[in-house]
Design a protein around this motif. Structure first.
Motif, PDB file in Angstrom:
ATOM      1  N   TYR A 278      23.625  55.851  36.875  1.00 27.40           N
ATOM      2  CA  TYR A 278      24.023  57.166  35.966  1.00 27.40           C
ATOM      3  C   TYR A 278      22.765  58.109  36.039  1.00 27.40           C
ATOM      4  O   TYR A 278      23.005  59.085  35.268  1.00 27.40           O
ATOM      5  N   CYS A 279      21.353  57.668  36.109  1.00 26.46           N
ATOM      6  CA  CYS A 279      20.107  58.444  35.749  1.00 26.46           C
ATOM      7  C   CYS A 279      19.520  59.103  36.724  1.00 26.46           C
ATOM      8  O   CYS A 279      19.458  58.983  37.830  1.00 26.46           O
TER       9      CYS A 279
ATOM     10  N   CYS B 201      19.281  53.148  38.612  1.00 26.44           N
ATOM     11  CA  CYS B 201      20.376  53.045  37.799  1.00 26.44           C
ATOM     12  C   CYS B 201      21.415  54.229  38.206  1.00 26.44           C
ATOM     13  O   CYS B 201      21.017  55.156  38.341  1.00 26.44           O
TER      14      CYS B 201
ATOM     15  N   LYS C 155      13.537  51.911  39.793  1.00 28.34           N
ATOM     16  CA  LYS C 155      15.062  51.522  39.590  1.00 28.34           C
ATOM     17  C   LYS C 155      15.834  52.518  40.052  1.00 28.34           C
ATOM     18  O   LYS C 155      15.605  53.729  40.186  1.00 28.34           O
TER      19      LYS C 155
ATOM     20  N   GLY D 176      10.008  56.257  33.170  1.00 29.22           N
ATOM     21  CA  GLY D 176      10.920  55.694  34.015  1.00 29.22           C
ATOM     22  C   GLY D 176      10.332  54.049  34.142  1.00 29.22           C
ATOM     23  O   GLY D 176       9.174  53.715  33.694  1.00 29.22           O
ATOM     24  N   GLU D 177      10.801  53.249  35.079  1.00 31.53           N
ATOM     25  CA  GLU D 177      10.130  51.859  35.173  1.00 31.53           C
ATOM     26  C   GLU D 177       9.512  51.700  36.463  1.00 31.53           C
ATOM     27  O   GLU D 177       9.779  52.340  37.412  1.00 31.53           O
TER      28      GLU D 177
ATOM     29  N   LEU E 126      16.543  59.856  36.868  1.00 31.25           N
ATOM     30  CA  LEU E 126      15.343  59.576  37.196  1.00 31.25           C
ATOM     31  C   LEU E 126      15.309  58.228  38.378  1.00 31.25           C
ATOM     32  O   LEU E 126      14.173  58.052  38.829  1.00 31.25           O
ATOM     33  N   ARG E 127      16.356  58.075  38.640  1.00 32.19           N
ATOM     34  CA  ARG E 127      16.485  57.112  39.612  1.00 32.19           C
ATOM     35  C   ARG E 127      15.612  57.243  41.084  1.00 32.19           C
ATOM     36  O   ARG E 127      15.768  58.483  41.329  1.00 32.19           O
TER      37      ARG E 127
ATOM     38  N   CYS F 255      10.216  56.542  38.926  1.00 33.88           N
ATOM     39  CA  CYS F 255      10.770  55.293  38.337  1.00 33.88           C
ATOM     40  C   CYS F 255      11.382  54.362  39.749  1.00 33.88           C
ATOM     41  O   CYS F 255      11.624  54.941  40.925  1.00 33.88           O
TER      42      CYS F 255
END
Ligand code: SAM
Ligand code: SF4
Ligand code: FES
Length: 364
Positions: A85-86, A83, A81, A125-126, A88-89, A79
Motif C-alpha cells: 500500500y505504501c 508493503c 520493505k 522508512g525501514e 515509500l516501498r 525503505c
C-alpha cells in the motif's frame, strides 16, 4: 414486497438498533465487547452518531479536554520493505529519495521545540540507512532539548530497540496494520506477522510506551478482522492507537483499489476509545486527507492527539505515502497555528506537557 413485510422489516430494524445502542451503552460503562458485538456495531450505519458521542464522553472522562500535539519529523523516505500500500516501498522508482543528515534532523527538532512542541515523533522508512550508532546519537542529541521522543522506524532487533531506549527514546509506534494473518501476508511480502507481534512485545518489555494501530479498508479486509484488531489492541494493552484509512497510491500494486472510508476509520477509532478508555488516540493525517474536517471530527469522536508535520521544505512532499496528503506545501509554523485554531474552535486546549499516558483505568 407486501405492506406487512415492510412493516415487519421496520420493526426488526428498530429492535436491532435498540440492541446496538444497548451494546454501546454497555461498552461506555464496562469498556468491554466481544468480537461479534464489535462487528455488529461496525456493520450498522444507523448508530454511528451515538457511537461517536459515547466515545467523545469517554475521552472527556478519562483523558480530559487537552489535546496532545506531537511534532512529526519525516527524516527519510528510503525503505527496504515493499508493503503493497505504501508509496515509500522500495520498488517504487517514481519517488525521489532523501535521507536527512543527523545535524539536519537535530536542527528540525530544535525548530519544532521553538514552536512549542514537547513531544517529537521521528519517522522514516525501514532499513539500515542509519547505523545504530548514528540513530542513537540523533536520539540523545534531541533528548537534550527536553522533549519526549517517539520512534516510528519499523522492525528492529531487540538489541537496537534497547540501545535506542537507552539513548532517550520514550515511545515506539509500530502499527500491526491488520490482525488478519492472511491479509497481512498478502500486503507484506517477505515480512511476517509473527515478527511484527514479537517486535511489539519486545518494545513493551523494554519499557517504551507502545503505539500500534491499523489501516482501514485494505482490499478484502473483513469487518470481523477489524473487530479482531480492536481486541488485539486491548490484549496488548497498547498506550497509543493510530487508526487511518488506506488511501491507494498510484505508484503501488494497489493503485486500482478502492480507498478505505472515513466513516469506517472513525468507527474503529471510536470503538477503540470505548474499550481502551485512557489511552492516547491521534486524529490521523490520513483521516484529514479524506475529509477536510477529518481531524476535528475525530477529536470529537474519541481522539485526543494530533501529530502536525514539523518537517521543513520539499521533504514533506517527498514523504509521499499516498496522494492528497495534507500540509505538503505548508510550513511547521503555519501548521502549528492552523491546528491550534481548529482545537480552540471546538473549545479544547493544547496540552503543555510531554503527553505520556496517564493510566487511570486498571481493569484492562
Ligand atoms: N516504516 C515504518 C513502518 O512501516 O512502521 C514507519 C513509517 S510508515 C510510512 C507509517 C505508516 O504509514 C504505516 O504504518 C502505514 O499504516 C501508513 N501508510 C503507508 N501507506 C499508506 C497508505 N497508502 N494509506 C494510508 N496509510 C498508509
Ligand atoms: Fe516501508 Fe513503512 Fe512504507 Fe512499509 S509502510 S513500505 S516499512 S515506509
Ligand atoms: Fe498543516 Fe492545517 S495542520 S495546514
Amino acid at each position: 414486497m407486501h405492506g406487512g413485510s415492510t412493516e415487519e422489516f421496520q420493526r426488526i430494524r428498530i429492535i436491532m438498533k435498540k440492541d446496538l445502542l444497548n451494546l454501546i451503552d454497555k461498552a461506555e460503562k464496562e469498556h468491554s465487547l466481544t468480537q461479534d458485538e464489535l462487528a455488529k456495531i461496525l456493520e450498522n450505519k444507523e448508530i454511528n452518531q451515538e457511537l461517536f458521542n459515547a466515545a467523545d464522553r469517554v475521552r472527556e472522562k478519562y483523558v480530559g479536554n487537552e489535546v496532545q500535539l506531537r511534532g512529526l519529523v519525516e527524516f527519510s523516505n528510503m525503505c527496504s520493505k515493499n508493503c503493497f500500500y505504501c508509496g515509500l516501498r522500495k520498488d517504487n522508482k517514481n519517488l525521489k529519495r532523501y535521507k536527512l543528515k543527523p545535524e539536519i534532523i537535530i536542527d528540525f527538532a530544535e525548530k519544532a521545540v521553538s514552536y512549542g512542541y514537547k513531544t517529537l515523533v521521528l519517522q522514516s522508512g525501514e532499513g539500515d540507512f542509519y547505523s545504530t550508532k548514528e540513530m542513537s546519537h540523533i536520539i540523545s542529541e534531541i533528548k537534550k532539548l527536553d522533549v519526549a521522543i517517539t520512534l516510528s522506524i519499523g522492525e528492529k532487533t531487540e538489541e537496537e530497540y534497547k540501545l535506542f531506549k537507552e539513548a532517550g527514546a520514550d515511545r515506539f509506534l509500530l502499527r500491526i496494520e491488520t490482525t488478519d494473518r492472511e491479509l497481512y501476508k498478502r500486503m507484506h511480502p517477505e515480512m511476517s506477522h509473527e515478527n511484527r507481534v514479537n517486535c511489539l512485545m519486545t518494545i513493551k518489555k523494554l519499557g517504551y510506551e507502545v503505539g500500534t494501530g491499523s489501516l482501514i479498508g485494505l482490499p478484502n479486509q473483513t469487518i470481523e478482522s477489524l473487530a479482531g484488531d480492536i481486541l488485539f489492541f486491548k490484549e496488548l494493552e497498547a498506550d497509543m492507537i493510530g487508526i487511518g484509512p488506506f488511501i491507494p497510491n498510484e505508484d503501488t500494486p494497489l493503485a486500482a483499489e478502492k480507498s478505505g472510508t472515513f466513516e469506517m476509520s472513525l468507527k474503529v477509532m471510536a470503538l477503540t476509545r470505548l474499550l481502551l478508555p485512557d489511552i492516547n488516540i491521534p486524529a490521523t493525517t490520513a483521516m484529514e486527507s479524506l475529509n477536510p474536517d477529518g481531524r476535528i471530527i475525530a477529536l470529537q469522536s474519541g481522539a485526543n492527539v494530533v501529530m502536525p508535520n514539523v518537517t521543513e521544505g520539499e521533504y514533506r512532499a517527498l514523504y509521499k505515502l499516498y496522494p492528497g496528503k495534507i500540509c505538503i506545501n505548508d510550513t511547521p509554523t503555519h501548521c502549528r497555528g492552523c491546528i491550534t485554531g481548529k482545537i480552540h474552535s471546538i473549545n479544547r486546549t493544547v496540552s503543555k506537557d510531554y503527553g505520556f499516558r496517564k493510566k487511570n483505568y486498571t481493569n484492562q
